[in-house]
Design a protein around this motif. Structure first.
Motif, PDB file in Angstrom:
ATOM      1  N   GLU A   7       0.811  -1.210   0.000  1.00 19.80           N
ATOM      2  CA  GLU A   7       0.000   0.000   0.000  1.00 19.80           C
ATOM      3  C   GLU A   7       0.853   1.272   0.000  1.00 19.80           C
ATOM      4  O   GLU A   7       0.422   2.317  -0.481  1.00 19.80           O
ATOM      5  CB  GLU A   7      -0.937  -0.014   1.202  1.00 19.80           C
ATOM      6  CG  GLU A   7      -2.168  -0.870   0.906  1.00 19.80           C
ATOM      7  CD  GLU A   7      -2.958  -1.249   2.143  1.00 19.80           C
ATOM      8  OE1 GLU A   7      -3.867  -2.072   1.985  1.00 19.80           O
ATOM      9  OE2 GLU A   7      -2.644  -0.750   3.235  1.00 19.80           O
TER      10      GLU A   7
ATOM     11  N   PRO B  86       3.591   3.421  -4.638  1.00 21.32           N
ATOM     12  CA  PRO B  86       2.665   4.138  -5.523  1.00 21.32           C
ATOM     13  C   PRO B  86       2.329   3.314  -6.757  1.00 21.32           C
ATOM     14  O   PRO B  86       3.201   2.655  -7.326  1.00 21.32           O
ATOM     15  CB  PRO B  86       3.429   5.405  -5.898  1.00 21.32           C
ATOM     16  CG  PRO B  86       4.850   5.104  -5.632  1.00 21.32           C
ATOM     17  CD  PRO B  86       4.903   4.057  -4.584  1.00 21.32           C
ATOM     18  N   HIS B  87       1.095   3.320  -7.140  1.00 28.74           N
ATOM     19  CA  HIS B  87       0.672   2.617  -8.346  1.00 28.74           C
ATOM     20  C   HIS B  87       0.903   3.494  -9.563  1.00 28.74           C
ATOM     21  O   HIS B  87       1.037   4.712  -9.451  1.00 28.74           O
ATOM     22  CB  HIS B  87      -0.815   2.249  -8.222  1.00 28.74           C
ATOM     23  CG  HIS B  87      -1.050   1.147  -7.239  1.00 28.74           C
ATOM     24  ND1 HIS B  87      -1.849   0.070  -7.498  1.00 28.74           N
ATOM     25  CD2 HIS B  87      -0.569   0.943  -5.992  1.00 28.74           C
ATOM     26  CE1 HIS B  87      -1.854  -0.736  -6.446  1.00 28.74           C
ATOM     27  NE2 HIS B  87      -1.082  -0.216  -5.518  1.00 28.74           N
TER      28      HIS B  87
ATOM     29  N   GLU C 194      -1.091   4.325 -11.941  1.00 27.26           N
ATOM     30  CA  GLU C 194      -2.157   5.313 -12.176  1.00 27.26           C
ATOM     31  C   GLU C 194      -1.939   6.552 -11.296  1.00 27.26           C
ATOM     32  O   GLU C 194      -2.142   7.689 -11.726  1.00 27.26           O
ATOM     33  CB  GLU C 194      -3.535   4.728 -11.851  1.00 27.26           C
ATOM     34  CG  GLU C 194      -3.984   3.617 -12.797  1.00 27.26           C
ATOM     35  CD  GLU C 194      -3.485   2.256 -12.362  1.00 27.26           C
ATOM     36  OE1 GLU C 194      -2.821   2.173 -11.295  1.00 27.26           O
ATOM     37  OE2 GLU C 194      -3.729   1.279 -13.081  1.00 27.26           O
ATOM     38  N   GLN C 195      -1.546   6.289 -10.041  1.00 25.13           N
ATOM     39  CA  GLN C 195      -1.323   7.408  -9.110  1.00 25.13           C
ATOM     40  C   GLN C 195      -0.194   8.308  -9.607  1.00 25.13           C
ATOM     41  O   GLN C 195      -0.292   9.543  -9.596  1.00 25.13           O
ATOM     42  CB  GLN C 195      -0.966   6.877  -7.717  1.00 25.13           C
ATOM     43  CG  GLN C 195      -2.146   6.179  -7.039  1.00 25.13           C
ATOM     44  CD  GLN C 195      -1.703   5.427  -5.790  1.00 25.13           C
ATOM     45  OE1 GLN C 195      -0.518   5.159  -5.614  1.00 25.13           O
ATOM     46  NE2 GLN C 195      -2.655   5.094  -4.931  1.00 25.13           N
ATOM     47  N   VAL C 196       0.876   7.655 -10.070  1.00 26.97           N
ATOM     48  CA  VAL C 196       2.038   8.430 -10.557  1.00 26.97           C
ATOM     49  C   VAL C 196       1.633   9.269 -11.754  1.00 26.97           C
ATOM     50  O   VAL C 196       1.966  10.456 -11.852  1.00 26.97           O
ATOM     51  CB  VAL C 196       3.198   7.480 -10.917  1.00 26.97           C
ATOM     52  CG1 VAL C 196       4.347   8.244 -11.579  1.00 26.97           C
ATOM     53  CG2 VAL C 196       3.711   6.768  -9.674  1.00 26.97           C
TER      54      VAL C 196
ATOM     55  N   ALA D 156      -1.336  10.329 -12.499  1.00 25.66           N
ATOM     56  CA  ALA D 156      -2.243  11.386 -12.052  1.00 25.66           C
ATOM     57  C   ALA D 156      -1.460  12.541 -11.447  1.00 25.66           C
ATOM     58  O   ALA D 156      -1.738  13.724 -11.728  1.00 25.66           O
ATOM     59  CB  ALA D 156      -3.243  10.825 -11.039  1.00 25.66           C
ATOM     60  N   ILE D 157      -0.444  12.211 -10.642  1.00 18.58           N
ATOM     61  CA  ILE D 157       0.384  13.267 -10.003  1.00 18.58           C
ATOM     62  C   ILE D 157       1.094  14.075 -11.079  1.00 18.58           C
ATOM     63  O   ILE D 157       1.144  15.315 -11.043  1.00 18.58           O
ATOM     64  CB  ILE D 157       1.399  12.645  -9.018  1.00 18.58           C
ATOM     65  CG1 ILE D 157       0.646  12.071  -7.806  1.00 18.58           C
ATOM     66  CG2 ILE D 157       2.450  13.645  -8.566  1.00 18.58           C
ATOM     67  CD1 ILE D 157       1.458  11.118  -6.963  1.00 18.58           C
TER      68      ILE D 157
END
Lengths: 201, 220
Positions: free
Chosen positions: A185, A188-189, A191-193, A195-196
């Motif tokens: 958890e 970082p996934h 998708e998260q990267v 998005a950032i």
């Protein structure tokens, strides 16, 4: 007695132990300078000879000479032995048998080459074709038809290994131990990267 | 090894190592008689007896041959090859040996010819390939401790002497090696190299003159 000193050549000859003329002998025994010159030359030649002998003897110690001697005598022994005569196959029967064997072996070789060529051609042809789902609905997919997680289409042959790998990761992430889950958890996934990065722009 | 001892040869043939170690100029006169014996046995078809006598001759001449070949070629493997070939040629062509010549002269002539062949081969090889290793270090005795000779060889003076001899022109070097390392008289050196005695003396003088200039400048 000669008053003139011995020439270099006369000195070398005298140092090498060559018999000179009576005059030369007389001069050498009377003249201290020439005697000293001859002595120095003799000492140098003796040193050169001694060093050369010691150097050669160090390179050729007794065990090396022994091995060399054994080898020489072995060569002489082998040279003296009568040559081994190999019986030559005589008669036409042997020739015919040889020819038959040769013909059969040629057929075998040709068949092997043909098989190899066919195998290669088939392999290339099947590689170019898109994968076909041979399984019927309800049957588990074959190894070549690994279904990508979350998709309802079988993955292509090219992407199968990638998908297999990702599927294994997915599977592993769902059945993680509580300790590993915490680490998972924190990681970082993608998708998260993404998005950032998009927010940053 | 088909040594004389295995064949039940004479007492001094039973220890060829000892014979080799004591090989000196005193042996040389007797070696012509030995060579004649080998020749006689070969011509009579008594091969075993010929090989047995040849083993003694080999032991007597080997050390001197190795010294000459090494000084001439400055490489252990090349010298080894030249010595082996020379001895094999001696046995193969012993029927041609003329008893009026000292055996040492005949043998040394064969040895020098082999050395020249090896040198030519080496030059040809070096023309096409790059040397990948330096000269082999001096071999050590089986117990691992370097011998007195090996320690001596590593000295700077030894290197200087070897380098000085190496700078001599081919003919001068051959004459000097045979005279001072091989122990041949100027007349025998002439017979080995096919030169007159006076030519040998001229070459010898030039060689010594040059060595003296090189080595006295360096000092002991």
């Amino acid at each position: 007695m000669r008053s003139k000193h011995l020439s270099e050549q006369q000195l070398v000859a005298a140092s090498a132990g060559d018999a000179g003329t009576a005059d030369e002998h007389a001069h050498l025994s009377a003249c201290e300078t020439c005697r000293a010159r001859a002595g120095r030359l003799q000492a140098l030649l003796a040193e050169v000879a001694a060093v050369a002998e010691a150097e050669a003897d160090a390179r050729f110690p007794s065990h090396r000479l022994e091995a060399q001697r054994s080898h020489i005598l072995e060569c002489i022994e082998q040279d003296g032995r009568p040559a081994q005569i190999i019986a030559f196959p005589a008669g036409s029967r042997a020739e015919v048998r040889t020819r038959r064997v040769t013909t059969r072996s040629r057929w075998v070789a040709a068949a092997a080459i043909a098989g190899l060529a066919i195998g290669l051609a088939v392999g290339r042809w099947s590689h170019r074709q898109p994968p076909v789902a041979l399984s019927l609905p309800g049957t588990p997919p074959a190894d070549s038809e690994i279904w990508a997680p979350g998709s309802d289409r079988p993955a292509t042959a090219r992407g199968s290994s990638e998908d297999e790998f990702l599927g294994q990761i997915e599977q592993a992430s769902t059945g993680l131990l509580p300790e590993l889950r915490a680490i998972h958890e924190l990681t970082p996934h993608v998708e998260q990267v993404l998005a950032i990065n998009a927010d940053g722009r | 090894m088909p040594s004389a001892s295995r064949r039940g040869g004479p007492v001094h043939a039973a220890s060829p190592t000892a014979a080799a170690q004591t090989a000196s100029r005193s042996h040389l006169s007797g070696d012509s008689a030995l060579a004649s014996e080998v020749k006689r046995h070969v011509l009579a078809g008594e091969r075993d007896a010929a090989v047995e006598r040849f083993a003694i001759l080999l032991a007597n001449q080997q050390r001197r041959a190795a010294r000459i070949a090494f000084q001439y070629l400055r490489d252990v493997h090349d010298a080894d090859e030249a010595v082996q070939d020379a001895f094999l040629r001696v046995f193969t062509h012993i029927a041609r040996y003329r008893e009026d010549l000292p055996f040492e002269v005949w043998f040394t002539r064969i040895l020098i010819n082999r050395c020249l062949d090896v040198r030519k081969t080496r030059a040809r090889r070096l023309r096409w390939t790059l040397p990948i290793e330096a000269a082999a270090p001096a071999p050590e005795p089986p117990d691992g401790s370097p011998s007195i000779e090996a320690r001596l060889v590593s000295g700077a003076r030894v290197q200087a002497i070897a380098a000085a001899v190496e700078t001599l022109p081919e003919r001068q070097r051959a004459v000097f090696i045979l005279r001072h390392f091989g122990g041949h008289s100027p007349a025998d050196v002439g017979r080995v190299l096919g030169l007159t005695e006076s030519t040998v003396r001229v070459h010898l003088f030039r060689a010594i003159h040059r060595l003296r200039a090189l080595l006295e400048r360096e000092g002991p």
